[in-house]
Every structure is written in C-alpha cells, then in structure tokens.
Design a protein around this motif. Structure first.
Motif, PDB file in Angstrom:
ATOM      1  N   PHE A   1     -11.102   4.237  -7.238  1.00  0.00           N
ATOM      2  CA  PHE A   1     -10.747   5.656  -7.208  1.00  0.00           C
ATOM      3  C   PHE A   1      -9.761   5.962  -6.082  1.00  0.00           C
ATOM      4  O   PHE A   1      -8.942   6.878  -6.215  1.00  0.00           O
ATOM      5  N   TRP A   2      -9.839   5.222  -4.988  1.00  0.00           N
ATOM      6  CA  TRP A   2      -8.868   5.411  -3.912  1.00  0.00           C
ATOM      7  C   TRP A   2      -7.475   4.997  -4.387  1.00  0.00           C
ATOM      8  O   TRP A   2      -6.479   5.691  -4.117  1.00  0.00           O
ATOM      9  N   ALA A   3      -7.394   3.870  -5.107  1.00  0.00           N
ATOM     10  CA  ALA A   3      -6.105   3.438  -5.655  1.00  0.00           C
ATOM     11  C   ALA A   3      -5.567   4.469  -6.647  1.00  0.00           C
ATOM     12  O   ALA A   3      -4.364   4.773  -6.660  1.00  0.00           O
ATOM     13  N   GLU A   4      -6.433   5.017  -7.480  1.00  0.00           N
ATOM     14  CA  GLU A   4      -6.002   6.026  -8.440  1.00  0.00           C
ATOM     15  C   GLU A   4      -5.590   7.316  -7.746  1.00  0.00           C
ATOM     16  O   GLU A   4      -4.621   7.982  -8.169  1.00  0.00           O
ATOM     17  N   LEU A   5      -6.282   7.683  -6.657  1.00  0.00           N
ATOM     18  CA  LEU A   5      -5.923   8.907  -5.933  1.00  0.00           C
ATOM     19  C   LEU A   5      -4.553   8.765  -5.285  1.00  0.00           C
ATOM     20  O   LEU A   5      -3.743   9.703  -5.321  1.00  0.00           O
ATOM     21  N   GLU A   6      -4.268   7.613  -4.687  1.00  0.00           N
ATOM     22  CA  GLU A   6      -2.960   7.418  -4.080  1.00  0.00           C
ATOM     23  C   GLU A   6      -1.859   7.395  -5.137  1.00  0.00           C
ATOM     24  O   GLU A   6      -0.766   7.926  -4.926  1.00  0.00           O
ATOM     25  N   ARG A   7      -2.133   6.768  -6.273  1.00  0.00           N
ATOM     26  CA  ARG A   7      -1.140   6.774  -7.345  1.00  0.00           C
ATOM     27  C   ARG A   7      -0.914   8.196  -7.852  1.00  0.00           C
ATOM     28  O   ARG A   7       0.220   8.594  -8.138  1.00  0.00           O
ATOM     29  N   SER A   8      -1.976   8.992  -7.963  1.00  0.00           N
ATOM     30  CA  SER A   8      -1.843  10.369  -8.440  1.00  0.00           C
ATOM     31  C   SER A   8      -1.043  11.219  -7.458  1.00  0.00           C
ATOM     32  O   SER A   8      -0.241  12.061  -7.862  1.00  0.00           O
ATOM     33  N   ALA A   9      -1.254  10.989  -6.157  1.00  0.00           N
ATOM     34  CA  ALA A   9      -0.504  11.742  -5.151  1.00  0.00           C
ATOM     35  C   ALA A   9       0.926  11.258  -5.018  1.00  0.00           C
ATOM     36  O   ALA A   9       1.774  11.978  -4.487  1.00  0.00           O
ATOM     37  N   GLY A  10       1.216  10.040  -5.468  1.00  0.00           N
ATOM     38  CA  GLY A  10       2.566   9.510  -5.393  1.00  0.00           C
ATOM     39  C   GLY A  10       2.937   8.932  -4.058  1.00  0.00           C
ATOM     40  O   GLY A  10       4.114   8.657  -3.804  1.00  0.00           O
ATOM     41  N   ARG A  11       1.974   8.704  -3.197  1.00  0.00           N
ATOM     42  CA  ARG A  11       2.256   8.127  -1.883  1.00  0.00           C
ATOM     43  C   ARG A  11       0.967   7.548  -1.319  1.00  0.00           C
ATOM     44  O   ARG A  11      -0.121   7.744  -1.872  1.00  0.00           O
ATOM     45  N   ARG A  12       1.106   6.817  -0.238  1.00  0.00           N
ATOM     46  CA  ARG A  12      -0.057   6.256   0.425  1.00  0.00           C
ATOM     47  C   ARG A  12      -0.720   7.318   1.285  1.00  0.00           C
ATOM     48  O   ARG A  12      -0.074   7.956   2.122  1.00  0.00           O
TER      49      ARG A  12
ATOM     50  N   ARG B   1       7.220   5.698   0.190  1.00  0.00           N
ATOM     51  CA  ARG B   1       5.968   6.235  -0.319  1.00  0.00           C
ATOM     52  C   ARG B   1       4.772   5.355   0.037  1.00  0.00           C
ATOM     53  O   ARG B   1       3.723   5.857   0.438  1.00  0.00           O
ATOM     54  N   VAL B   2       4.917   4.048  -0.163  1.00  0.00           N
ATOM     55  CA  VAL B   2       3.763   3.158  -0.014  1.00  0.00           C
ATOM     56  C   VAL B   2       4.025   1.969   0.894  1.00  0.00           C
ATOM     57  O   VAL B   2       3.123   1.151   1.105  1.00  0.00           O
ATOM     58  N   GLY B   3       5.232   1.822   1.416  1.00  0.00           N
ATOM     59  CA  GLY B   3       5.503   0.747   2.345  1.00  0.00           C
ATOM     60  C   GLY B   3       5.764  -0.602   1.719  1.00  0.00           C
ATOM     61  O   GLY B   3       5.695  -1.621   2.407  1.00  0.00           O
ATOM     62  N   HIS B   4       6.111  -0.660   0.433  1.00  0.00           N
ATOM     63  CA  HIS B   4       6.412  -1.925  -0.235  1.00  0.00           C
ATOM     64  C   HIS B   4       7.858  -1.918  -0.703  1.00  0.00           C
ATOM     65  O   HIS B   4       8.481  -0.860  -0.848  1.00  0.00           O
ATOM     66  N   THR B   5       8.381  -3.118  -0.952  1.00  0.00           N
ATOM     67  CA  THR B   5       9.775  -3.279  -1.343  1.00  0.00           C
ATOM     68  C   THR B   5       9.863  -3.967  -2.700  1.00  0.00           C
ATOM     69  O   THR B   5       8.892  -4.552  -3.189  1.00  0.00           O
TER      70      THR B   5
ATOM     71  N   CYS C   1      18.394  -1.590  -7.670  1.00  0.00           N
ATOM     72  CA  CYS C   1      17.063  -1.949  -7.184  1.00  0.00           C
ATOM     73  C   CYS C   1      16.815  -1.461  -5.768  1.00  0.00           C
ATOM     74  O   CYS C   1      15.667  -1.218  -5.382  1.00  0.00           O
ATOM     75  N   THR C   2      17.895  -1.319  -5.003  1.00  0.00           N
ATOM     76  CA  THR C   2      17.730  -0.813  -3.636  1.00  0.00           C
ATOM     77  C   THR C   2      17.181   0.610  -3.639  1.00  0.00           C
ATOM     78  O   THR C   2      16.352   0.970  -2.792  1.00  0.00           O
ATOM     79  N   ALA C   3      17.630   1.430  -4.603  1.00  0.00           N
ATOM     80  CA  ALA C   3      17.121   2.800  -4.675  1.00  0.00           C
ATOM     81  C   ALA C   3      15.637   2.818  -5.007  1.00  0.00           C
ATOM     82  O   ALA C   3      14.855   3.563  -4.401  1.00  0.00           O
ATOM     83  N   VAL C   4      15.217   1.980  -5.962  1.00  0.00           N
ATOM     84  CA  VAL C   4      13.792   1.893  -6.291  1.00  0.00           C
ATOM     85  C   VAL C   4      13.005   1.361  -5.104  1.00  0.00           C
ATOM     86  O   VAL C   4      11.905   1.842  -4.794  1.00  0.00           O
ATOM     87  N   SER C   5      13.564   0.365  -4.429  1.00  0.00           N
ATOM     88  CA  SER C   5      12.880  -0.190  -3.265  1.00  0.00           C
ATOM     89  C   SER C   5      12.727   0.853  -2.168  1.00  0.00           C
ATOM     90  O   SER C   5      11.675   0.940  -1.517  1.00  0.00           O
ATOM     91  N   ASN C   6      13.758   1.673  -1.962  1.00  0.00           N
ATOM     92  CA  ASN C   6      13.658   2.733  -0.950  1.00  0.00           C
ATOM     93  C   ASN C   6      12.595   3.754  -1.335  1.00  0.00           C
ATOM     94  O   ASN C   6      11.852   4.259  -0.484  1.00  0.00           O
ATOM     95  N   HIS C   7      12.527   4.074  -2.624  1.00  0.00           N
ATOM     96  CA  HIS C   7      11.487   4.988  -3.101  1.00  0.00           C
ATOM     97  C   HIS C   7      10.110   4.465  -2.698  1.00  0.00           C
ATOM     98  O   HIS C   7       9.279   5.190  -2.120  1.00  0.00           O
ATOM     99  N   LEU C   8       9.834   3.199  -3.046  1.00  0.00           N
ATOM    100  CA  LEU C   8       8.509   2.643  -2.807  1.00  0.00           C
ATOM    101  C   LEU C   8       8.257   2.420  -1.319  1.00  0.00           C
ATOM    102  O   LEU C   8       7.115   2.555  -0.862  1.00  0.00           O
ATOM    103  N   THR C   9       9.300   2.090  -0.562  1.00  0.00           N
ATOM    104  CA  THR C   9       9.112   1.889   0.877  1.00  0.00           C
ATOM    105  C   THR C   9       8.714   3.191   1.551  1.00  0.00           C
ATOM    106  O   THR C   9       7.817   3.231   2.402  1.00  0.00           O
TER     107      THR C   9
END
Length: 520
Positions: free
Chosen positions: A435-446, A47-51, A37-45
């Motif tokens: 659409f902003w949420a979808e654009l960030e998800r499409s780009a894979g980062r915030r 990219r988007v700043g969440h854990t 889970c630490t690897a997934v958490s690092n991925h999201l941190t």
C-alpha cells in the motif's frame, strides 16, 4: 534637368533570386527539440530519485550505478534494475523516437516544384517555379501540435515508469512475505508434529482414544501439506520479480536484502489528491493531449487552403523575362468540413479523457491512503492488544500445565495462536509495503517517510518457563518439562522463534552470471 539620353529605365527585379533567398531563410527555421530519454529520466529523478539510461542493448543486462547482486538486492536496487532492463518499458521508450520524428517532419517545409516547357514552333520555351506559401503560416501550427504530442509522450512514459516501480515494489513485498510464510509454516509443522507424537504416546498409554490420535496425526499431515504448497510460492513470486526486473533469463539465485516496512504516519489525503491532479505525469499528459487536439483543430480549419507562389520565366525578344504569379484555392465546395468535424470530436474526446484521468487520480490517492491507514490500524491492534493477550495466555497455560491443572493440548493450542499471530503480522507488514508503494505511485512522487515512532506499548518478553536455565534459554514456544504426565514425556515443541518485526536478509550464494554494467 537631366538629359533624356541619360535617363536609365528601371531594371526588372530578379524575382527568382529573391524567392530563392526567402526559401533558404525559411528552410533554416528549426522546430523545437523533442524530448528524449533524458527528459523521462529527469522526470523520474525529480519525483522518485531514479534514472533511465539513454540507451541499452536489448540482449544484455545493464546494472545501474550502485546496484549489485552479490550483497543482496534491496528494494531500491530492484526498482533501478527494472527501469534499466524491463523489456516492456524499454519498448515504450522507443515512442520518444517516433515523437521526435513527427516533430522534425512537422517543422519541414515542402520543396518547391519546377516545370519546364520545351519550345515548339511559334511557341517559346518556358519554365517556372512554384512554392506552397500556405506552408509558411501553417508550419507553426503543425509544430505546436507535434511538440504537444511529444511532451505528452514524455509524460506518459514517466507515468509508465512510476507504474513499473509500483509493480516491482509490490512484487518484492510479495517475495519477502512468501519467505516469512515459509518460515512460519515450518514452525507450525514442527509444533503439530510434536502434538502428533505426544498423542501417539498417550494412545499407547491408554489415555486417549484412537480417534483423538488420528485427529492429531491428520492435523500434522495437513500442516506439512500447507508448508509444501507455501514453499512453492517463493520461486513462483521470484519469477514474477525477475520478469519485472528484466533478468528473467538469468537463472542464478536472487538474494534479497529487504528493509523494514515503512512506519505508519498520517497524510492529508485531500492535499495529496490536489497535488497529484496538478503534477502527476498522466494528468500532465492528458493536458498536453488537449492542447495538441486544439492545435490540430486550428490546422484543420486552415489546412485546406492552397496558396501557391509562382515565378514564371519565358523567352522574350532579348532574354528571359521573369514574372511572379499566384495560384490559390477557391473554397466553393470543399472547406475540409469532414476534417474539422473529426478534429472537434478528437478535442472533445481529449477533454473528456482529461476528466477521466482526474477521476482516476482521485480514486487512486483516496483508495491507497485508506488501504494504508487500514493496514496501520490493524497492525496497531495486533501489536498493542492481540499480541499481549496471546502471550499472556501462553504464560497462563504454561503455568497451569506445570502445576498439572490443564492438559498439554491447552498449552499447545495457545502456542499455535502465537504462531498465527506472527503470520498475521508478517502479512500486515507485506500489506504496508504494497500500500505504501501504491500510495507513492498515486501521489506521483516519493513520500518522505517519518522516523520510526516510539513503541506505544513496552515490548513483552516471550513466555519462558520458570525453571529454564539462564545459560540455556528455551524458545518462546517451548513448554516446561518438570510436570509432564507420567504417560508421556513432554519435550520442546518448536526449536526456533519467528521474527515478529522485520524480515531478515535471506542468505544465498552469489549469482551465476556476469551482467554488463552500463553508464547512465
């Protein structure tokens, strides 16, 4: 010259001890560590700043640091709570444990086997050890395949986290929009109710026919019906948001504290697409799947080989005599042709899936960017062109009605246009959030939002009756009272104005639950 009696014959080597030492050394080889889970958490941190928490209890709600229900839930808090409590996402995280077990199993060597023959008449006892030597050189191939699969699982779960964040943010935007629609619908009910009252007064005075009065009354009832239907949209959409956040079992109020919608800005869609193709988690997962399939194909081409090392011990005249031996497969009939064909097909499928994912990424980024630009362009037209015309029409209608040149229905119709304009603005703000949420998800980062741009046109003040007192200003939808026709006394139509820009926080009581606050 040495004396013959001093010559010592070379002693046979202890092949059993040597084999035991080699096997012990091989058994000490460790496979690479599997992602958790630490690897997934690092991925999201990154990219988007969440854990993501390392572990949560299934029957409890864990709040991430900084999240609370008492002071209102912001969009980021809703996303953080969902990553910690969404049941479907937590179920997917268990796949990391499965991948870890597969990686550990791939790194293990088979145990040696022992065979013992009891002594019989004219046949001395014998025992032997055998060990599949091919496992030694096949082990790195197995480990490589399992490690690639583990990395693919971590990347796939990171993409699942991005998808969950997108869903939560869009559900949050839907709830905010529903509350704005309820407010505008309430204003529309008040306006059409006043129209119906005015029509009844004019009917009693003989100025209009019963059919006209009935039309106004039916219009008011339909507005009330629409407001009733829209009112139920809020709890329905809140239930969806609760479910995504993983707090569906908590039945306390869900106060929201929405932030203003993102400002419109320009992006290079092609650059975002290239970045997403290289770094988005599902693209990384597809590449890892191809590498794992290549490793499985290599194993299929070599895994059929059986090469056993044997250490045989037989009783001799004086003592046990150890002797090495080999046993291997003669590939006359079976060279794992079926397994190789299957591995080749799996590799081709992985390569084609990588292309499918790439095409989907291009579609996601380009489509979400165009939808975002569409909402921005439409909002710009609404605020810069349509809104000033509607407000100017209201001022002209009010002035003409005050002078007695137009009937009251003309002014009321113009006011209804302004209500519809505010409702359309709320809808476009909701589209911007989605659409902003979808654009960030499409780009894979915030995506970093730009500062709010300066207004392209000076804000227009709401229409105010010329005779309104300075200490008691009327609503922007109020009509003047001085020049009312003698048959009907005109009163204010709407008591409060709709917010044209950002939704205001919804006041609510504190939730009736005590969630468990977990540590990251």
């Amino acid at each position: 010259m040495r004396h013959p009696h001093n010559y010592r014959r070379p002693q046979p080597r202890d092949w059993g001890g040597i084999t035991f030492c080699v096997l012990c050394a091989l058994a000490g080889c460790r496979a690479p560590s599997a992602p958790d889970c630490t690897a997934v958490s690092n991925h999201l941190t990154q990219r988007v700043g969440h854990t993501v928490p390392s572990r949560t209890e299934p029957a409890q709600v864990a709040l991430p640091p900084g999240a609370a229900f008492e002071d209102g839930v912001t969009e980021d808090e809703a996303v953080a709570i969902a990553l910690w409590n969404n049941a479907a996402f937590q179920e997917l995280l268990v796949d990391l444990g499965v991948a870890r077990g597969d990686l550990i199993q791939a790194g293990l060597l088979p145990n040696p086997e022992f065979v013992y023959y009891w002594p019989m008449a004219d046949k001395p006892f014998k025992y032997l050890f055998d060990f599949p030597i091919e496992a030694i050189w096949l082990r790195p191939i197995r480990v490589k395949s399992a490690a690639r699969e583990a990395d693919r699982t971590a990347a796939r779960l990171a993409q699942a986290g991005l998808d969950l964040m997108r869903d939560v943010r869009q559900a949050y935007a839907d709830v905010v929009l529903a509350k704005e629609r309820v407010r505008v619908a309430g204003e529309s009910v008040k306006l059409r109710g006043r129209i119906a009252e005015l029509a009844e007064k004019r009917l009693k005075a003989g100025d209009i026919s019963p059919q006209e009065a009935a039309t106004a009354r039916i219009d008011a009832l339909q507005a009330e019906q629409d407001a009733t239907r829209i009112g139920y949209d809020v709890p329905v959409l809140e239930e969806r948001l609760r479910n995504l956040m993983g707090v569906g079992a908590m039945r306390g109020p869900l106060p929201l504290d929405p932030s203003p919608p993102p400002p419109c800005q320009t992006f290079d869609a092609d650059a975002l697409t290239q970045e997403a193709l290289a770094t988005r988690p599902d693209a990384v997962a597809a590449a890892e799947a191809v590498a794992a399939a290549q490793a499985r194909l290599t194993f299929a081409r070599l895994g059929w080989v059986r090469f056993l090392g044997v250490v045989d011990a037989t009783s001799g005249k004086a003592s046990h005599v150890l002797g090495p031996a080999l046993r291997f497969t003669v590939p006359l009939f079976n060279r794992n042709q079926g397994g190789i064909a299957r591995a080749e097909a799996e590799l081709e499928r992985a390569v084609r899936n990588q292309k499918t994912v790439a095409n989907q990424i291009v579609l996601d980024v380009q489509r979400s960017h165009l939808q975002y630009r569409q909402a921005c362009a439409e909002l710009d037209v609404l605020l810069v062109k349509v809104r000033p015309e509607v407000e100017a029409a209201i001022r002209r209608a009010q002035a003409a009605y005050q002078e007695g040149n137009v009937p009251i229905f003309i002014a009321l119709a113009a006011t209804q246009q302004l209500l519809d304009n505010y409702l359309r603005e709320a809808v476009l703000h909701g589209d911007l959030r989605r659409f902003w949420a979808e654009l960030e998800r499409s780009a894979g980062r915030r995506l970093p939002p730009l500062p709010a741009p300066a207004a392209t046109a000076p804000p227009m003040s709401p229409p105010v009756a010329p005779s309104a007192a300075a200490d008691n200003p009327p609503s922007k939808f109020d009509l003047p009272k001085q020049s009312a026709p003698p048959t009907a006394r005109v009163e204010p139509i709407v008591s409060a104005a709709c917010s044209p820009v950002a939704p205001r926080p919804v006041a609510a009581e504190a939730p009736q639950w005590t969630p468990v606050r977990a540590k990251p």
